[in-house]
Write an enzyme that holds these catalytic residues in place. Sequence first.
Site, PDB file in Angstrom:
ATOM      1  N   THR A  93       0.674  -1.219  -0.136  1.00 33.89           N
ATOM      2  CA  THR A  93       0.242  -0.452   0.237  1.00 33.89           C
ATOM      3  C   THR A  93       0.875   1.195  -0.223  1.00 33.89           C
ATOM      4  O   THR A  93       2.446   1.284   0.418  1.00 33.89           O
ATOM      5  CB  THR A  93      -0.874   0.272   1.161  1.00 33.89           C
ATOM      6  OG1 THR A  93      -0.074   0.140   2.426  1.00 33.89           O
ATOM      7  CG2 THR A  93      -1.645  -0.992   1.561  1.00 33.89           C
ATOM      8  N   HIS A  94       0.660   2.490  -1.099  1.00 37.23           N
ATOM      9  CA  HIS A  94       1.711   3.490  -0.605  1.00 37.23           C
ATOM     10  C   HIS A  94       3.016   2.903  -1.761  1.00 37.23           C
ATOM     11  O   HIS A  94       3.740   3.670  -1.353  1.00 37.23           O
ATOM     12  CB  HIS A  94       1.543   3.907   0.508  1.00 37.23           C
ATOM     13  CG  HIS A  94       0.313   4.436   1.401  1.00 37.23           C
ATOM     14  ND1 HIS A  94      -0.478   5.570   1.347  1.00 37.23           N
ATOM     15  CD2 HIS A  94      -0.293   3.247   2.526  1.00 37.23           C
ATOM     16  CE1 HIS A  94      -1.302   5.506   1.989  1.00 37.23           C
ATOM     17  NE2 HIS A  94      -1.226   3.849   2.883  1.00 37.23           N
TER      18      HIS A  94
ATOM     19  N   SER B  77      18.574  -0.904 -26.644  1.00 35.96           N
ATOM     20  CA  SER B  77      18.811   1.098 -26.924  1.00 35.96           C
ATOM     21  C   SER B  77      20.140   0.935 -27.600  1.00 35.96           C
ATOM     22  O   SER B  77      20.412   0.314 -27.761  1.00 35.96           O
ATOM     23  CB  SER B  77      19.081   1.280 -24.847  1.00 35.96           C
ATOM     24  OG  SER B  77      19.649   2.387 -25.780  1.00 35.96           O
TER      25      SER B  77
ATOM     26  N   LYS C  52      20.815  -2.378 -21.729  1.00 33.19           N
ATOM     27  CA  LYS C  52      19.332  -2.057 -22.048  1.00 33.19           C
ATOM     28  C   LYS C  52      18.549  -3.503 -22.687  1.00 33.19           C
ATOM     29  O   LYS C  52      18.533  -3.598 -24.256  1.00 33.19           O
ATOM     30  CB  LYS C  52      18.887  -0.777 -22.227  1.00 33.19           C
ATOM     31  CG  LYS C  52      19.345   0.356 -21.361  1.00 33.19           C
ATOM     32  CD  LYS C  52      18.761   0.134 -20.001  1.00 33.19           C
ATOM     33  CE  LYS C  52      17.914   0.751 -20.122  1.00 33.19           C
ATOM     34  NZ  LYS C  52      17.586   2.362 -20.374  1.00 33.19           N
TER      35      LYS C  52
ATOM     36  N   GLU D 203       4.831  -0.408 -21.197  1.00 27.71           N
ATOM     37  CA  GLU D 203       4.975   1.371 -21.650  1.00 27.71           C
ATOM     38  C   GLU D 203       4.109   1.500 -22.747  1.00 27.71           C
ATOM     39  O   GLU D 203       3.222   3.148 -22.234  1.00 27.71           O
ATOM     40  CB  GLU D 203       6.441   1.750 -21.920  1.00 27.71           C
ATOM     41  CG  GLU D 203       7.042   1.469 -20.754  1.00 27.71           C
ATOM     42  CD  GLU D 203       8.508   2.163 -21.160  1.00 27.71           C
ATOM     43  OE1 GLU D 203       9.313   2.692 -21.233  1.00 27.71           O
ATOM     44  OE2 GLU D 203       9.652   1.135 -21.583  1.00 27.71           O
TER      45      GLU D 203
ATOM     46  N   TYR E 128     -30.468  14.496 -37.153  1.00 22.01           N
ATOM     47  CA  TYR E 128     -29.570  14.351 -37.715  1.00 22.01           C
ATOM     48  C   TYR E 128     -28.283  15.741 -37.747  1.00 22.01           C
ATOM     49  O   TYR E 128     -29.175  16.331 -37.905  1.00 22.01           O
ATOM     50  CB  TYR E 128     -29.557  13.375 -38.782  1.00 22.01           C
ATOM     51  CG  TYR E 128     -28.171  13.322 -39.103  1.00 22.01           C
ATOM     52  CD1 TYR E 128     -26.570  12.499 -39.276  1.00 22.01           C
ATOM     53  CD2 TYR E 128     -27.433  13.938 -40.005  1.00 22.01           C
ATOM     54  CE1 TYR E 128     -25.108  12.485 -39.548  1.00 22.01           C
ATOM     55  CE2 TYR E 128     -26.228  14.217 -40.446  1.00 22.01           C
ATOM     56  CZ  TYR E 128     -25.025  13.352 -40.498  1.00 22.01           C
ATOM     57  OH  TYR E 128     -24.087  12.817 -40.690  1.00 22.01           O
TER      58      TYR E 128
ATOM     59  N   LYS F 216     -16.794   8.624 -36.101  1.00 22.95           N
ATOM     60  CA  LYS F 216     -15.806   7.564 -37.067  1.00 22.95           C
ATOM     61  C   LYS F 216     -14.173   7.226 -36.415  1.00 22.95           C
ATOM     62  O   LYS F 216     -14.060   6.631 -36.151  1.00 22.95           O
ATOM     63  CB  LYS F 216     -16.532   7.418 -38.193  1.00 22.95           C
ATOM     64  CG  LYS F 216     -17.708   6.936 -38.655  1.00 22.95           C
ATOM     65  CD  LYS F 216     -18.329   6.948 -40.331  1.00 22.95           C
ATOM     66  CE  LYS F 216     -19.753   7.733 -40.524  1.00 22.95           C
ATOM     67  NZ  LYS F 216     -19.914   9.196 -39.565  1.00 22.95           N
TER      68      LYS F 216
HETATM   69  N1  ARG Z   1     -20.631  10.633 -44.172  1.00 21.28           N
HETATM   70  C1  ARG Z   1     -22.038  10.765 -42.965  1.00 21.28           C
HETATM   71  C2  ARG Z   1     -21.773  10.760 -41.368  1.00 21.28           C
HETATM   72  O1  ARG Z   1     -21.155   9.892 -41.033  1.00 21.28           O
HETATM   73  C3  ARG Z   1     -23.362  10.391 -43.172  1.00 21.28           C
HETATM   74  C4  ARG Z   1     -24.959  10.973 -43.220  1.00 21.28           C
HETATM   75  C5  ARG Z   1     -24.362  12.140 -44.588  1.00 21.28           C
HETATM   76  N2  ARG Z   1     -26.121  12.626 -44.231  1.00 21.28           N
HETATM   77  C6  ARG Z   1     -26.715  13.752 -44.400  1.00 21.28           C
HETATM   78  N3  ARG Z   1     -27.834  13.880 -43.979  1.00 21.28           N
HETATM   79  N4  ARG Z   1     -25.615  14.341 -44.745  1.00 21.28           N
HETATM   80  O2  ARG Z   1     -22.593  10.552 -40.762  1.00 21.28           O
END
Ligand code: ARG
Length: 473
Positions: free
Chosen positions: A159-160, A281, A287, A294, A321, A329
């Site tokens: 501990t510590h 190294s 080394k 790491e 949206y 993504k």
């Molecule tokens: N490339 C767009 C995305 O990744 C797809 C959907 C696009 N829709 C739109 N109404 N422009 O979200």
Amino acid sequence: MTQQTNQSWGGRFTEPTDEFVAAFTASIGFDQRLYHHDIRGSIAHATMLARVGVLTEQERDAIVNGLQEIEADIERGEIEWSVALEDVHMNIEARLTDKIGITGKKLHTGRSRNDQIATDIRLYLRDEIDIVAEEITRLRKGMIELAAQEADTIMPGFTHLQTAQPVTFGHHLLAWQEMIARDHERLLDCRKRVNIMPLGAAALAGTTYPIDRHVTAELLGFERPAENSLDAVSDRDFAIEFTAFASILLMHLSRMSEELVLWTSAQFDFIDLPDRFCTGSSIMPQKKNPDVPELVRGKTGRVYGHLMGLLTLMKSQPLAYNKDNQEDKEPLFDTLDTVKGCLRAFADMVPALRAKADNMREAASRGFATATDLADYLVRRGVAFRDAHEIVGKSVAYGIAQGKDLAEMSLDELKQFSTMIDDDVFEVLTLEGSVAARNHIGGTAPDQVSAAAQRARDALSSLNAVNPSAQGA
Ligand code: ARG
């Protein structure tokens, strides 16, 4: 990639998109990774449309065959992705129309890229989660088997980062395993919320065609269609949740990495990490650096960054949206790549660790690791714990001055601090006695560690048995 005028939405435009804007708004550079899932979703959509009579069977067949050919073309490296076609969806649709003619233009009936992309990411992430779960299973197995093997290997517990009490190396490894077991459960729980189908939400409000979302959901293996079209196209909480899981997992792997780095140092010298996981190294010939742990420790930071990035991406978006979501993504993909890489490294490395039992034991015998055992011994003989603590504290001070551990003192030396001490004291002052005495569920006694390893094996198999997607059970 080639530039061409966008045919998918160009109807109301009087001038072509600025070339920089086209490149700036395009996602094809990174969403091409979704091609397989995009095609899978489109095949299911077309199949459903034919089932409800929106497409004829001939149209469906032409579309499905065309899409399958395109997938094969992509896999042969025969597709040239076009920036002017913006994203993976429009690239594939344009190619479909090139291949099968006007019928290709019917695929997008009753659908929008908004529900399409939300569906693609969920399908893709679901498959990736299954791969991650397999690697976690492999890592857990490695930890459990090494723990069972090292059930009675004694090391100092800290501990510590100061020597606290002796523990067994098996017990320490099973502590790691518990952390990863919770991550495993978090992952499988996250999968349930990923596995909901946005398709059918169309742009945001649903569609006027007589679609049957249950058919599409079943074709794609989704648990059910998403309840609300506005929510279905807009939220990316499932990706945030996965990244939160990944952040916690990497926090755990980073802690383990830190211990591996310490333990491989000359100062600890508790374990041997095989050469294949280390590098040298260019200047210091002696080394052998623990680069793999790491790097795992270092990579943790980028995943935390992606979690913060995704949370911030989502936080101010009005329904439904928004193009902002295109930015989901790259952080998600990088999180997946990072998590898979780190898990693979750990799952390979853990079974290859070799405990240097003599060094561990030696370290445990220094630092008065059995001081608590002496106090507990006095308590068993009627001394109040606070007084026992004081007596042992004085013996430790004596030991420091004399350069002796408690077990190295003679009975007479020990008796100076309490007349309650008899020659049976040495049973509790030994490292073996100390660990064996912690003999209850969750304790470090070797028998308990062996039993805990067996329970861990059983828990892992039953978790994988109720999650049919999980392989390697
Ligand atoms: N490339 C767009 C995305 O990744 C797809 C959907 C696009 N829709 C739109 N109404 N422009 O979200």
